[in-house]
Design an enzyme around this catalytic site. Structure first.
Site, mmCIF file in Angstrom:
data_model
loop_
_atom_site.group_PDB
_atom_site.id
_atom_site.type_symbol
_atom_site.label_atom_id
_atom_site.label_comp_id
_atom_site.label_asym_id
_atom_site.label_seq_id
_atom_site.Cartn_x
_atom_site.Cartn_y
_atom_site.Cartn_z
ATOM 1 N N LYS A 173 24.881 -40.786 -0.717
ATOM 2 C CA LYS A 173 24.389 -39.416 -0.891
ATOM 3 C C LYS A 173 22.985 -39.385 -0.303
ATOM 4 C CE LYS A 173 22.231 -36.698 -2.881
ATOM 5 N NZ LYS A 173 21.189 -35.894 -2.227
ATOM 6 N N GLU A 246 14.534 -47.974 -7.145
ATOM 7 C CA GLU A 246 13.353 -48.216 -6.307
ATOM 8 C C GLU A 246 12.572 -46.921 -6.278
ATOM 9 O OE1 GLU A 246 12.266 -51.009 -5.162
ATOM 10 O OE2 GLU A 246 13.974 -51.951 -6.128
ATOM 11 N N CYS A 280 6.607 -45.344 0.417
ATOM 12 C CA CYS A 280 6.509 -45.716 -0.999
ATOM 13 C C CYS A 280 5.412 -46.745 -1.232
ATOM 14 C CB CYS A 280 7.854 -46.224 -1.506
ATOM 15 S SG CYS A 280 8.535 -47.562 -0.534
ATOM 16 N N GLU A 376 1.388 -40.021 -7.631
ATOM 17 C CA GLU A 376 1.736 -40.310 -6.234
ATOM 18 C C GLU A 376 1.481 -39.074 -5.371
ATOM 19 O OE1 GLU A 376 5.933 -40.820 -5.192
ATOM 20 O OE2 GLU A 376 5.388 -42.683 -4.182
HETATM 21 P P1 NAD Z 1 13.899 -37.673 -5.275
HETATM 22 O O1 NAD Z 1 13.924 -38.487 -6.505
HETATM 23 O O2 NAD Z 1 13.577 -36.243 -5.386
HETATM 24 O O3 NAD Z 1 15.331 -37.734 -4.548
HETATM 25 C C1 NAD Z 1 15.924 -38.939 -4.157
HETATM 26 C C2 NAD Z 1 17.419 -38.733 -4.013
HETATM 27 O O4 NAD Z 1 17.962 -38.464 -5.290
HETATM 28 C C3 NAD Z 1 17.799 -37.559 -3.142
HETATM 29 O O5 NAD Z 1 18.952 -37.882 -2.395
HETATM 30 C C4 NAD Z 1 18.112 -36.466 -4.164
HETATM 31 O O6 NAD Z 1 18.999 -35.483 -3.699
HETATM 32 C C5 NAD Z 1 18.758 -37.291 -5.258
HETATM 33 N N1 NAD Z 1 18.719 -36.697 -6.592
HETATM 34 C C6 NAD Z 1 17.929 -35.714 -7.068
HETATM 35 N N2 NAD Z 1 18.211 -35.471 -8.373
HETATM 36 C C7 NAD Z 1 19.191 -36.329 -8.727
HETATM 37 C C8 NAD Z 1 19.891 -36.593 -9.947
HETATM 38 N N3 NAD Z 1 19.634 -35.915 -11.065
HETATM 39 N N4 NAD Z 1 20.808 -37.589 -9.955
HETATM 40 C C9 NAD Z 1 21.068 -38.312 -8.842
HETATM 41 N N5 NAD Z 1 20.447 -38.087 -7.658
HETATM 42 C C10 NAD Z 1 19.523 -37.116 -7.600
HETATM 43 O O7 NAD Z 1 12.927 -38.408 -4.280
HETATM 44 P P2 NAD Z 1 12.501 -37.937 -2.829
HETATM 45 O O8 NAD Z 1 11.501 -36.850 -2.951
HETATM 46 O O9 NAD Z 1 13.710 -37.718 -2.002
HETATM 47 O O10 NAD Z 1 11.794 -39.263 -2.264
HETATM 48 C C11 NAD Z 1 10.451 -39.548 -2.414
HETATM 49 C C12 NAD Z 1 10.254 -40.573 -3.500
HETATM 50 O O11 NAD Z 1 10.968 -41.761 -3.185
HETATM 51 C C13 NAD Z 1 8.805 -41.000 -3.624
HETATM 52 O O12 NAD Z 1 8.463 -41.083 -4.982
HETATM 53 C C14 NAD Z 1 8.795 -42.398 -2.994
HETATM 54 O O13 NAD Z 1 7.772 -43.226 -3.450
HETATM 55 C C15 NAD Z 1 10.136 -42.894 -3.384
HETATM 56 N N6 NAD Z 1 10.550 -44.013 -2.543
HETATM 57 C C16 NAD Z 1 10.613 -45.261 -3.094
HETATM 58 C C17 NAD Z 1 10.954 -46.350 -2.308
HETATM 59 C C18 NAD Z 1 11.037 -47.731 -2.881
HETATM 60 O O14 NAD Z 1 11.621 -48.589 -2.246
HETATM 61 N N7 NAD Z 1 10.479 -47.996 -4.048
HETATM 62 C C19 NAD Z 1 11.213 -46.161 -0.962
HETATM 63 C C20 NAD Z 1 11.128 -44.872 -0.436
HETATM 64 C C21 NAD Z 1 10.799 -43.809 -1.235
#
Ligand code: NAD
Length: 511
Positions: A173, A246, A280, A376
């Site tokens: 997804k 993550e 991240c 963040e």
């Molecule tokens: P997000 O949590 O908003 O979304 C991530 C994914 O989860 C998307 O595909 C989204 O559609 C899905 N999602 C949203 N609600 C959900 C739910 N209730 N259940 C299941 N899936 C759901 O994050 P984002 O804004 O897309 O990404 C940015 C974040 O990701 C930042 O906080 C960044 O630090 C983090 N990130 C972490 C790493 C790591 O390896 N630690 C790497 C890259 C990004």
């Protein structure tokens, strides 16, 4: 105007439209998979996995190797798709979305066999005289892979390579912000001959992600924000399925008095602004000891002022990928300004560019009561704080609910390692910006609220398996030791044996 917004749908599925963050023009629409669509995808994946899991590691590796061939051959197509959706700088699309996946996939294709082949384990002490043990690394089944928008190919390909080499199927997804990159990547998988049902994409937003978690998958591999990670973790706990989370970070940079200030200033600007700050492990807060604070800030400013922001030709810093993130960046900088921070440059949207462009920004006089130093930001902001000494820097670096990565800058590498060990984070770099995710030898994962579980490397790969211990009796015949019938004589004999084995030094040494 939102980058992702619902549009009228003629069918039963919700439909979303995506806009370019550079031009703000629509670039595509897609239907969100329904709960039934997601469950059906998982069922198909399960059937495909049954056959895939019977393939040898060498055959799985050949498939992965063909995927690398496709990625190399069609890199421009991938780069263009990612840039269209994100507006990131081309060099970043090349290094993050092509080099890193190629490198990781090649590593897992090469090393999975050694890491996941059945292992014979020697059993200790007297038990070893009677028993033997083998650990078999069984695939889990179907992995639900949920990814964010900041590295649409890298953050898909790296876990996918591990899941596939371990013998699993994947239902992916992608983020609703980057659905088109996910489809181009899926076409590479198809062209590489990876069975179509083995890896499937279900498009959608959070609702679809939640449906995937509930769909009967055997593990969830989630990368995204802390808030969503918490929901995913709660659901997985209820369903009793494993997950890796993550999550976000607030990585600290510590600049010691003996640092190579030129390199540290390069690292500060690059670490904070790379991928428009949407990394991240991006540098979010910088602590500089008093002795070198002024020259350091001067050097940072020299470099930051040379950054070119744009969307075409040669430039360093691209667009902010999502309007929601732009709002957070603006809020953090405004909150800092209101609380007395000095914005040395930037601190506003770029008035010369029509899309979502936030100027590379340098902020000083910051403190921990500002959101900019606590939450963040995920934007191109270099936030610098003066501290008395390394001890104070370390204390402030650890004063965070996050603990993903961090970096330390000093000419004394031993001291760098010492400070690194004292940082409460998943990983640390010395005299370098966060490269950890790009090193498959390194287990990657956050501490505190930055995550649960490890991805990458040997640990990550094994996390896509069930380690099944299979023990066998060496003789396999005759009476079972310690079995029926229980007798007084047998009990006394056992107690005597325990005294001999654990009640004496020699016995304990032998066991
Ligand atoms: P997000 O949590 O908003 O979304 C991530 C994914 O989860 C998307 O595909 C989204 O559609 C899905 N999602 C949203 N609600 C959900 C739910 N209730 N259940 C299941 N899936 C759901 O994050 P984002 O804004 O897309 O990404 C940015 C974040 O990701 C930042 O906080 C960044 O630090 C983090 N990130 C972490 C790493 C790591 O390896 N630690 C790497 C890259 C990004």
């Amino acid at each position: 105007m939102a980058i992702v917004e619902p549009v009228e749908s003629s069918g039963p599925r919700r439909r979303l439209r995506v806009r370019s963050p550079v031009t703000l023009e629509p670039i595509g629409e897609f239907d969100c998979a329904t709960d039934d669509d997601v469950r059906a995808a998982v069922e198909r994946a399960r059937k495909a996995q049954a056959e895939w899991s019977t393939l040898s590691f060498d055959r799985r590796a050949r498939h992965l190797s063909r995927l690398v061939d496709e990625l190399v051959a069609r890199q421009d197509e991938i780069i263009d798709a990612v840039i269209a959706e994100t507006g990131k700088a081309r060099a970043e699309a090349i290094s993050m979305e092509i080099f890193a996946p190629c490198d990781a996939m090649t590593w897992y294709a090469k090393h999975a066999k050694k890491i996941l082949s059945p292992q014979r384990k020697r059993i200790h002490g007297v038990m070893g005289l009677a028993k033997k043990l083998r650990i078999v690394w069984e695939p889990l089944g179907v992995i639900g892979l949920i990814t964010p928008w900041n590295g649409p190919i890298a953050l898909t390909a790296v876990p996918l390579a591990q899941a596939l080499m371990a013998g699993n199927a994947v239902v992916h997804k992608p983020s609703e912000v980057t659905p088109l990159s996910a489809l181009v990547f899926k076409s590479l998988l198809d062209d590489a001959g990876i069975p179509p049902d083995l890896v499937q994409v279900v498009q959608g937003d959070g609702e679809t992600g939640a449906a995937l978690v509930e769909s009967g998958v055997d593990k969830v591999s989630f990368t995204g924000s802390v808030a969503t990670g918490r929901k995913v973790g709660e659901a997985c706990g209820r369903l009793l399925i494993p997950c890796t989370l993550e999550l976000g970070g607030k990585d600290a940079m510590i600049v010691c008095a003996d640092a190579d200030l030129d390199r540290a200033a390069d690292g500060a600007v690059f670490g904070s602004c790379m991928n428009t700050g949407h990394y991240c492990c991006g540098t979010e807060r910088i602590y500089v000891v008093r002795d070198v604070y002024e020259p350091f800030v001067e050097k940072v400013m020299e470099r930051a002022q040379r950054l070119r922001q744009g969307a075409e030709g040669e430039f360093d810093v691209g667009a902010v990928f999502w309007d929601r993130q732009l709002q957070i960046i603006e809020d953090h900088v405004e909150d800092a300004r209101a609380k007395g921070a000095t914005v040395l440059m930037g601190g506003r949207r770029n008035p010369d560019l029509p899309g979502l462009f936030y100027e590379p920004t340098v902020v000083t006089d910051v403190s921990h009561d500002m959101a900019l130093m606590r939450d963040e930001t995920f934007g191109p902001v270099v936030a610098i704080m003066q501290v008395n000494d390394e001890e104070e820097a370390l204390r402030l670096a650890n004063d965070s609910v996050y603990g993903l990565n961090g970096n330390v800058w000093t000419r004394d590498t031993d001291k760098g390692f010492r400070i690194a060990e004292a940082m409460q984070t998943g990983g640390v770099c010395v005299n370098d910006i966060a490269i950890t995710y790009g090193l498959p030898e390194a287990p990657f994962g956050g501490r505190k609220q930055s995550g649960v579980g490890k991805v990458n490397g040997e640990m990550g790969l094994k996390g896509y398996c069930h380690p099944k211990p299979i023990s066998a009796d060496r003789r396999g015949k005759g009476p079972i030791q310690g079995g029926y019938p229980y007798t007084r004589k047998g009990e006394r004999g056992m107690q005597k044996f325990i005294r001999l084995l654990f009640g004496t030094r020699l016995g304990r040494w032998l066991s």
